[in-house]
Design a protein around this motif. Sequence first.
Motif, mmCIF file in Angstrom:
data_model
loop_
_atom_site.group_PDB
_atom_site.id
_atom_site.type_symbol
_atom_site.label_atom_id
_atom_site.label_comp_id
_atom_site.label_asym_id
_atom_site.label_seq_id
_atom_site.Cartn_x
_atom_site.Cartn_y
_atom_site.Cartn_z
ATOM 1 N N LEU A 47 40.671 20.787 35.298
ATOM 2 C CA LEU A 47 40.021 21.885 34.604
ATOM 3 C C LEU A 47 40.937 23.070 34.791
ATOM 4 O O LEU A 47 41.343 23.363 35.904
ATOM 5 C CB LEU A 47 38.685 22.134 35.289
ATOM 6 N N SER A 48 41.275 23.716 33.707
ATOM 7 C CA SER A 48 42.221 24.808 33.803
ATOM 8 C C SER A 48 41.516 26.125 33.519
ATOM 9 O O SER A 48 40.759 26.234 32.561
ATOM 10 C CB SER A 48 43.359 24.564 32.809
ATOM 11 N N PHE A 49 41.762 27.101 34.389
ATOM 12 C CA PHE A 49 41.094 28.395 34.270
ATOM 13 C C PHE A 49 42.118 29.513 34.159
ATOM 14 O O PHE A 49 43.176 29.449 34.783
ATOM 15 C CB PHE A 49 40.293 28.673 35.545
ATOM 16 N N GLN A 60 26.961 29.469 30.040
ATOM 17 C CA GLN A 60 26.086 28.510 30.705
ATOM 18 C C GLN A 60 26.840 27.411 31.428
ATOM 19 O O GLN A 60 26.269 26.692 32.235
ATOM 20 C CB GLN A 60 25.160 27.857 29.666
ATOM 21 N N GLY A 61 28.147 27.256 31.113
ATOM 22 C CA GLY A 61 28.919 26.202 31.751
ATOM 23 C C GLY A 61 29.055 26.475 33.238
ATOM 24 O O GLY A 61 29.198 27.614 33.668
ATOM 25 N N ILE A 62 28.989 25.421 34.038
ATOM 26 C CA ILE A 62 29.085 25.578 35.480
ATOM 27 C C ILE A 62 30.269 24.748 35.945
ATOM 28 O O ILE A 62 30.309 23.542 35.721
ATOM 29 C CB ILE A 62 27.783 25.078 36.147
ATOM 30 N N TYR A 63 31.246 25.414 36.538
ATOM 31 C CA TYR A 63 32.496 24.728 36.871
ATOM 32 C C TYR A 63 32.907 24.995 38.311
ATOM 33 O O TYR A 63 32.573 26.025 38.885
ATOM 34 C CB TYR A 63 33.629 25.233 35.970
ATOM 35 N N ASN A 103 30.963 30.297 36.583
ATOM 36 C CA ASN A 103 31.094 30.121 35.139
ATOM 37 C C ASN A 103 31.958 31.234 34.568
ATOM 38 O O ASN A 103 32.164 32.266 35.208
ATOM 39 C CB ASN A 103 29.731 29.950 34.462
ATOM 40 N N PRO A 104 32.514 31.040 33.407
ATOM 41 C CA PRO A 104 33.476 32.004 32.849
ATOM 42 C C PRO A 104 32.916 33.418 32.784
ATOM 43 O O PRO A 104 33.638 34.375 33.063
ATOM 44 C CB PRO A 104 33.747 31.449 31.452
ATOM 45 N N LEU A 105 31.636 33.547 32.445
ATOM 46 C CA LEU A 105 31.047 34.888 32.368
ATOM 47 C C LEU A 105 31.096 35.562 33.726
ATOM 48 O O LEU A 105 31.466 36.731 33.844
ATOM 49 C CB LEU A 105 29.592 34.804 31.874
ATOM 50 N N HIS A 106 30.749 34.809 34.775
ATOM 51 C CA HIS A 106 30.744 35.367 36.119
ATOM 52 C C HIS A 106 32.134 35.874 36.506
ATOM 53 O O HIS A 106 32.296 37.010 36.959
ATOM 54 C CB HIS A 106 30.248 34.305 37.099
ATOM 55 N N GLN A 115 43.567 51.063 26.362
ATOM 56 C CA GLN A 115 42.654 50.027 25.889
ATOM 57 C C GLN A 115 42.733 48.845 26.832
ATOM 58 O O GLN A 115 43.823 48.451 27.257
ATOM 59 C CB GLN A 115 43.103 49.590 24.500
ATOM 60 N N LYS A 116 41.566 48.273 27.186
ATOM 61 C CA LYS A 116 41.594 47.157 28.122
ATOM 62 C C LYS A 116 40.783 45.997 27.563
ATOM 63 O O LYS A 116 39.805 46.203 26.841
ATOM 64 C CB LYS A 116 40.977 47.579 29.466
ATOM 65 N N LEU A 117 41.172 44.796 27.908
ATOM 66 C CA LEU A 117 40.405 43.620 27.496
ATOM 67 C C LEU A 117 40.436 42.583 28.610
ATOM 68 O O LEU A 117 41.502 42.195 29.082
ATOM 69 C CB LEU A 117 40.993 43.015 26.215
ATOM 70 N N VAL A 118 39.242 42.182 29.032
ATOM 71 C CA VAL A 118 39.138 41.113 30.021
ATOM 72 C C VAL A 118 38.982 39.801 29.276
ATOM 73 O O VAL A 118 38.224 39.712 28.316
ATOM 74 C CB VAL A 118 37.922 41.337 30.940
ATOM 75 N N VAL A 119 39.725 38.798 29.712
ATOM 76 C CA VAL A 119 39.632 37.487 29.065
ATOM 77 C C VAL A 119 39.441 36.419 30.125
ATOM 78 O O VAL A 119 40.073 36.464 31.178
ATOM 79 C CB VAL A 119 40.917 37.192 28.246
ATOM 80 N N CYS A 120 38.562 35.504 29.863
ATOM 81 C CA CYS A 120 38.470 34.337 30.732
ATOM 82 C C CYS A 120 38.485 33.104 29.838
ATOM 83 O O CYS A 120 37.684 32.967 28.926
ATOM 84 C CB CYS A 120 37.189 34.370 31.557
#
Lengths: 508, 487
Positions: free
Chosen positions: B444-446, B221-224, B348-351, B456-461
Amino acid sequence: MTEILLTGSKYLIIILFAYFTYISFRVQRDAPEEKKKSSYILQRVFLLLIHALAYLCICINVIQNPDIGLTIPQVLGLYAGQLGYLVIMSILIPSFVSLSKGINNVLCMFLAIGFIFQTRLDFDTSVRQFFILLFGTAAFLVFVFFCKRAKFLRNLTWIYCIVGMALLLLVLILSRVTKGAKLAIDLGFFSFQPMEFVKILFVMFVASAFHKANNLKTVIITAAAAAIHVLIVVFCRDLGSGLILSIIYVLMLYVATKKVRYLFIGAGGFAAAAFAAYHLFSHVRVRVQVWLDPWTDIDNKGYQIAQSLFAIGTGGWLGSGIFRGSPNQIPVVSNDMVFSAIAEEMGAIFAILLILLCLCFVLMMMRVAIRVNNTFYKLLAFGLGTSYGVQVFLTIGGAIKFIPLTGVNLPFISSGGSSLLASMIFIGIIQALYVISEADVEHEREMIAQGADLSDFAGFEHMKSPKLKERKVKLEETVDVITHIPAEDRIKKVDVEDKIRQIDPDDF
Amino acid sequence: MNPFRERKKINKVRKKISRGRIINQDILKVSVFFCVLAAALIVYLCFFLTFESGSIINNTYNKRSESFKKVIERGSIYSSDGTPLAYSENRDGVEVRIYPYGNVFAQVVGYETNGALGLEASYNYYLLTSHTNMFEKIANEFKGQKNPGDSIHTSLDRDLQTFISDLLDGQKASAICIDPQTGQIKATVSKPDFDPNEIEYIWDDIISDEENSPLVNRATQGIYTPGSTFKIFTLMEYMRENPDFENYYYNCEGILEGDGYTMSCIDQTAHGGETLEDAFAWSCNLAFADIGLKLDIDQFAAFNSNLLFNRDLNVDIASNKAVFSLQKTDSDFMKMQTAFGQGKTLTNPLHLSLVMCAFANDGVLMRPHYVTKITSPSGAVVKTFKDKEEERLCSSSEAATMNRYLHSVVTQGTAFCMAYEDYTAYGKTGTAETKSDKEQNIDLSFFVGYAEKDGQKLVVCVNIEDTTRTWMSAVDFAHEIFNYYFY
């Protein structure tokens, strides 16, 4: 244990109601009344049982849950009153007054469902509604007696029209806007909604106009009158009623003139009017948008329909049980949205059966229209049946989001004094027409039994094609022949039936 | 002749006669019309109940769940290995909701009182539906007991979630981990958090804590302001518009002065002459400002809406939309700013992680989801939410090129710390200026990216608000997460 009692009654009500609906369709078959007697008795028993079981559930819930705010004596008092009414209405009146027991039983069923749900939704309204119903029943009896004797009714064409328009104008001038529309005139003790009565007057006007003459002039004059009616209603912003009036008019016009082109003109006019209304009135646009997508504005405009869908969906097929759902979350639930409340607490199966029973009621009225001979009566019964059918379709279709909400209610079941009064009058007229139609059919049977070819006898005598006219002349000759034979030479009814028996059906 | 046949014959004659009554045919037709209307209503009602009502009534505006609570004991929520993350217990006749992991799953599992949050809110209806068999229900009715509700099984990885929660403790931060090949969300952490077990006691404190807003799930829900992570979008659009993008060349002098504005790279570093790949890896603002001016803005907006901007993210938990609002009529300055991630754009991080999921999965985005199945109290599966393709975000050749560029960020650019690990990492860092004080910049650091090892794969934000408070930036935290996950 009480839970088992509640669950048991819930399922039993559904089963009884299913069988009741089945019988209601079955009693419409062509068979002598004596043969249907047991069906009628069964219907009455079921009706009283359903009412009793529902009140049992109400009582258990009232005891279990003090939040409901009712006391057992209160509930039982109302129950006793309603029970007395149902016994008188369904058993006593039909045995003293000649009327259709089939129609009467279905009517009593609707009233019983109305009793149950008005009590469940708002006790005070239910009590009030019950007293209005007593007046309504008096009016009903008056109309049953009065209509079948008053032959002058068919000649009062312009009186219906003028009274109807006057009532509508009264609404336009006197009433204040509630729920976005001008609907009611406040009489202090009673808020009077003339629209319910105007529908009946309008049907009577169209029927009598086409009874007098069936030419282009009548079509034009009635169309103009209908347009004025609809326009006034639209100015009151009561678009649901406007829609009902126009559909009634178009269908009556079609049946009276037998010209399909009027249906097309009507459909075209309807499309144009809908288009214009969509672009002219913001509240029409809102209704349509909310119908297409209630979810984006669920807080505000989509709230009512969303709550209605929640109610129906949450209730599921078998319902939550009386007092176990939350139908009061739906705005105006006791009126426009009573169908959703029923679907939530009695279940979707019950709701579907209710739709079928409403259809059965329409078909019963259409049957009266088919069997009665006089054009005025025929069109009257047809018009009233159409009016009922369209109203039911608009209400239920709106509640389940099949069509946009139009804000009309479910006759006999929804709350609303004027509506109930008008509906009782309307059913009184239907019952009177039924009695007339039975007399007509009996008369016809006798004539057939006497060997007359009466195939064209039923209705619309004045609007025959040349070919039919020829047949009519023949018919009159036959009747002449029959009536001019000296009494002692007349063929006896039994002899004719004998003759018919000897005819090989394959010859036809 | 027997009376039955007589009757039949007379009826037949009469029917023959009544057939002549053509007058009544129209009334009959209208009657048939009403039959059709009634049939339509019934069919629609059945359709609604069978196919639509399930998803419709599971809505926070449906207050009816309150009445379900009286007859059904709320079901449990399980992690991917079957550990309960939330369950109900009957203590002295009162139903108590217990969250054994306390703060760790605070926003994602959520709570059920005070308006409900997280999975407790979005699967409320399922948790309050009971698929116990009929006999047991009747038995329970006899005993006056509540029926147990259905349980939901999530893809949340208990260990990973706990690790990240500890890692980020004390920050204003969020992290989200998704398996790009299935769309299953493995972890969602948002800090600061709260203990859902005590929600009723701490409620007044948390809702008045506007500075930390612990109730907000920052990951969804965060908007950055996206900062340099937005260069992913600018880069892709430039590649689409210019097939010869490999020939791009820009000479960065660290600072650019134009009509009444000054623009600079971070710390005014002069990157010198650079190719597109260099500019991306080094995250050169001025090169991207230059690219921004060359783009067709209408096409850029359409492209971004393909990449989930201004769209519902369609995940089974409350989320906010990312916003891209640049228009052709905006000033050149705004276009340049937007191109390297400042401006009016919000994400946002999800996006960001969903876009990364598509790159990691050959351009195809799998439907992101937490819940994998719903089971009845006896363990029978009531409903499964299969992994399925949501949509293709870009062609597989575009995804391959993007992966090459994202990898060069790791091998030679701003995410160099992951270069010598056993897994192959891809990603993009970003820093956005959120507010400037006189004394210090609050940044703000992304980091958004993915790593793969043995298929095996993993997406991280990861995003960290107020980086001045910590010596680690988002990329370092992501590095720790990858290390934990792959070793």
